[in-house]
Design an enzyme around this catalytic site. Structure first.
Site, short mmCIF file in Angstrom:
data_model
loop_
_atom_site.label_atom_id
_atom_site.label_comp_id
_atom_site.label_asym_id
_atom_site.label_seq_id
_atom_site.Cartn_x
_atom_site.Cartn_y
_atom_site.Cartn_z
N THR A 176 -3.22 11.62 5.00
CA THR A 176 -1.82 11.65 4.55
C THR A 176 -1.79 11.43 3.04
OG1 THR A 176 -1.08 10.89 6.70
CG2 THR A 176 0.43 10.54 4.87
N LYS A 193 -12.15 0.14 12.57
CA LYS A 193 -10.96 0.67 13.27
C LYS A 193 -11.23 0.78 14.77
CE LYS A 193 -8.02 1.43 9.85
NZ LYS A 193 -6.75 0.68 9.72
N THR A 242 -6.18 -3.27 -2.44
CA THR A 242 -6.07 -1.87 -2.87
C THR A 242 -4.61 -1.48 -3.13
OG1 THR A 242 -6.01 -1.14 -0.55
CG2 THR A 242 -8.15 -1.06 -1.66
N GLY A 243 -3.69 -2.37 -2.83
CA GLY A 243 -2.27 -2.05 -3.01
C GLY A 243 -1.80 -2.39 -4.42
N GLY A 301 0.82 -1.21 0.00
CA GLY A 301 0.00 0.00 0.00
C GLY A 301 0.85 1.25 0.00
N TYR A 360 -15.53 1.13 7.94
CA TYR A 360 -14.16 1.58 8.22
C TYR A 360 -14.05 2.11 9.65
CZ TYR A 360 -9.70 4.05 7.32
OH TYR A 360 -8.40 4.51 7.34
N ASP A 398 0.63 -8.74 1.86
CA ASP A 398 -0.41 -7.94 1.20
C ASP A 398 -1.19 -8.83 0.25
OD1 ASP A 398 -1.77 -5.83 -0.47
OD2 ASP A 398 -0.51 -4.53 0.76
P1 NAD Z 1 -3.66 1.58 0.87
O1 NAD Z 1 -4.97 1.12 0.37
O2 NAD Z 1 -2.71 2.20 -0.09
O3 NAD Z 1 -2.88 0.41 1.60
C1 NAD Z 1 -3.52 -0.61 2.32
C2 NAD Z 1 -2.87 -1.92 1.93
O4 NAD Z 1 -3.46 -2.99 2.69
C3 NAD Z 1 -3.08 -2.27 0.45
O5 NAD Z 1 -1.85 -2.63 -0.13
C4 NAD Z 1 -4.03 -3.47 0.50
O6 NAD Z 1 -3.89 -4.32 -0.61
C5 NAD Z 1 -3.65 -4.11 1.82
N1 NAD Z 1 -4.68 -4.96 2.40
C6 NAD Z 1 -5.97 -4.62 2.68
N2 NAD Z 1 -6.62 -5.69 3.20
C7 NAD Z 1 -5.72 -6.70 3.26
C8 NAD Z 1 -5.79 -8.06 3.71
N3 NAD Z 1 -6.91 -8.61 4.18
N4 NAD Z 1 -4.65 -8.81 3.64
C9 NAD Z 1 -3.50 -8.29 3.16
N5 NAD Z 1 -3.39 -7.03 2.72
C10 NAD Z 1 -4.49 -6.23 2.77
O7 NAD Z 1 -3.96 2.59 2.07
P2 NAD Z 1 -2.97 3.49 2.92
O8 NAD Z 1 -3.36 4.89 2.75
O9 NAD Z 1 -1.57 3.07 2.68
O10 NAD Z 1 -3.38 3.06 4.40
C11 NAD Z 1 -2.58 2.16 5.17
C12 NAD Z 1 -3.15 2.06 6.58
O11 NAD Z 1 -3.15 3.37 7.19
C13 NAD Z 1 -4.59 1.56 6.63
O12 NAD Z 1 -4.75 0.75 7.76
C14 NAD Z 1 -5.39 2.83 6.78
O13 NAD Z 1 -6.61 2.61 7.42
C15 NAD Z 1 -4.46 3.69 7.62
N6 NAD Z 1 -4.75 5.13 7.45
C16 NAD Z 1 -4.37 5.78 6.32
C17 NAD Z 1 -4.66 7.14 6.19
C18 NAD Z 1 -4.23 7.95 5.00
O14 NAD Z 1 -4.48 9.15 4.96
N7 NAD Z 1 -3.56 7.40 4.01
C19 NAD Z 1 -5.36 7.80 7.19
C20 NAD Z 1 -5.76 7.09 8.31
C21 NAD Z 1 -5.42 5.74 8.45
#
Ligand code: NAD
Ligand code: UDP
Length: 309
Positions: free
Chosen positions: A174, A148, A35-36, A10, A144, A31
């Site tokens: 972020t 969380k 969504t990655g 991700g 979501y 992963d």
């Molecule tokens: P993202 O979607 O880019 O990354 C999430 C990753 O998790 C993806 O690669 C996806 O394939 C993987 N994933 C999801 N479910 C899975 C599963 N069951 N098994 C294995 N892999 C799985 O999102 P991000 O922005 O990088 O967010 C990463 C984390 O940070 C998340 O937990 C998100 O809730 C948290 N977060 C992000 C933000 C932000 O602004 N980016 C804000 C608050 C919290």
């Protein structure tokens, strides 16, 4: 020292892994690419300190031993978690419990990626860690938000029952290179629309606010929280204190890209929070962290990334 990072492919997970490797840690990433993107970790192929498992961490977990578990797997953009609501609930609930059990077995430290979304539509502003939030438990964002919140409750239970060494990081919006341009979040939508000379989609009246943090600042904070021995069992807000409206964000990106697009107003999605800004006094006081990269500088780097990709 070994770190297990879920959500390795991700946006945040891949940057976190780069920094952990840079700091000399051995990293195991998992992963399922829901969504990655493979491109986010392609540069790590052949790195002897990095092992990758294509795994759904709800269904199976890497059979490895680690000193630190960073549970970052979860869809994060509103359109994506609404497309995958059950997966989002399970990765933040069932998978979190499974990973906490592993942390117990391995005697590992557990770091949970939580979110500002646990505050829902906040009645307190800015949001402090002590605020309990105002979440619609059955609304479109609840998979979501409540996922969380369940994850945080699970961490709290393992701390109380087993004295497990855990930290919770509530991440506020972020952005940066390696976001998925099609993830539907506002920064990626606006950059894509400007670069493709399309209309800018502003939801509602554009007066809702967010505080945008650049990825390198977030990664620095995650490492400080994860590796300090001071803050066992603590929860930290991490984000930028620079609050702006979505209309202001559109104006900044318009100026930085040098493209002027018409705006098209679309309905505000249900339960879209009207204001959001972290109170970061706790992380600042305990760990000396605050964001450094200005919004303008961070957005310039993000635009450059999407222009070259
Ligand atoms: P993202 O979607 O880019 O990354 C999430 C990753 O998790 C993806 O690669 C996806 O394939 C993987 N994933 C999801 N479910 C899975 C599963 N069951 N098994 C294995 N892999 C799985 O999102 P991000 O922005 O990088 O967010 C990463 C984390 O940070 C998340 O937990 C998100 O809730 C948290 N977060 C992000 C933000 C932000 O602004 N980016 C804000 C608050 C919290
Ligand atoms: N938004 C917008 N246009 C878009 C995408 C999002 O006006 O094309 C708004 C959205 O309604 C929200 C804010 O931008 O108020 C941030 O949305 P995002 O999906 O990035 O993250 P959120 O903070 O809501 O999880």
């Amino acid at each position: 020292m070994k770190c297990l990072v879920t959500g390795a492919a991700g946006f945040i997970g891949s940057h976190l892994i780069d920094q952990l490797l840079e700091n000399g840690y051995e990293v195991i990433g998992a992963d399922n690419f829901i969504t990655g993107r493979k491109e986010n970790i392609a540069h790590l192929a052949g790195n002897k300190n990095f092992t990758f498992f294509e795994h759904d961490v709800v269904k199976s977990l890497p059979d490895v031993d680690a000193n630190y578990i960073f549970h970052f797997a979860s869809p994060a953009s509103p359109p994506k978690y609404q497309q995958f609501p059950i997966e989002t609930l399970l990765v933040n609930s069932y998978a979190t419990i499974q990973l906490l059990e592993l942390a117990r077995k391995w005697n590992a430290r557990f770091i949970f990626a939580s979110t500002s979304e646990i505050y829902g539509e906040p009645e307190q502003h800015p949001q402090k860690e002590t605020y309990w939030g105002n979440v619609n438990p059955i609304g479109p964002r609840s998979c979501y938000d409540e996922g969380k919140r369940f994850g945080e409750a699970s961490v709290a239970a393992f701390i109380r029952k087993y004295n497990l060494d855990c930290k919770i990081i509530r991440i506020f919006n972020t952005y940066g290179p390696r976001m998925d341009i099609n993830d539907g979040r506002v920064v990626t939508n606006f950059i894509k629309q400007l670069l493709k000379r399309r209309k800018l989609t502003i939801y509602g009246n554009g007066k809702q606010t967010r505080s945008f943090c650049f990825i390198s600042d977030l990664i620095e904070a995650i490492l400080k929280v994860a590796f300090t021995n001071k803050a066992q069992g603590e929860v930290f807000n991490v984000g930028s204190s620079h609050e702006i409206t979505i209309t202001e964000l559109a104006a900044i990106l318009t100026r930085l890209t040098g493209v002027s697009s018409d705006v098209i107003n679309k309905p505000l999605p249900q339960d879209d929070p009207t204001r959001r800004k972290p109170d970061i006094s706790k992380v600042k006081k305990m760990l000396g962290w605050e964001s450094k990269i200005s919004l303008e500088k961070g957005l310039q780097q993000t635009i450059a990334y999407f222009q070259s990709n």
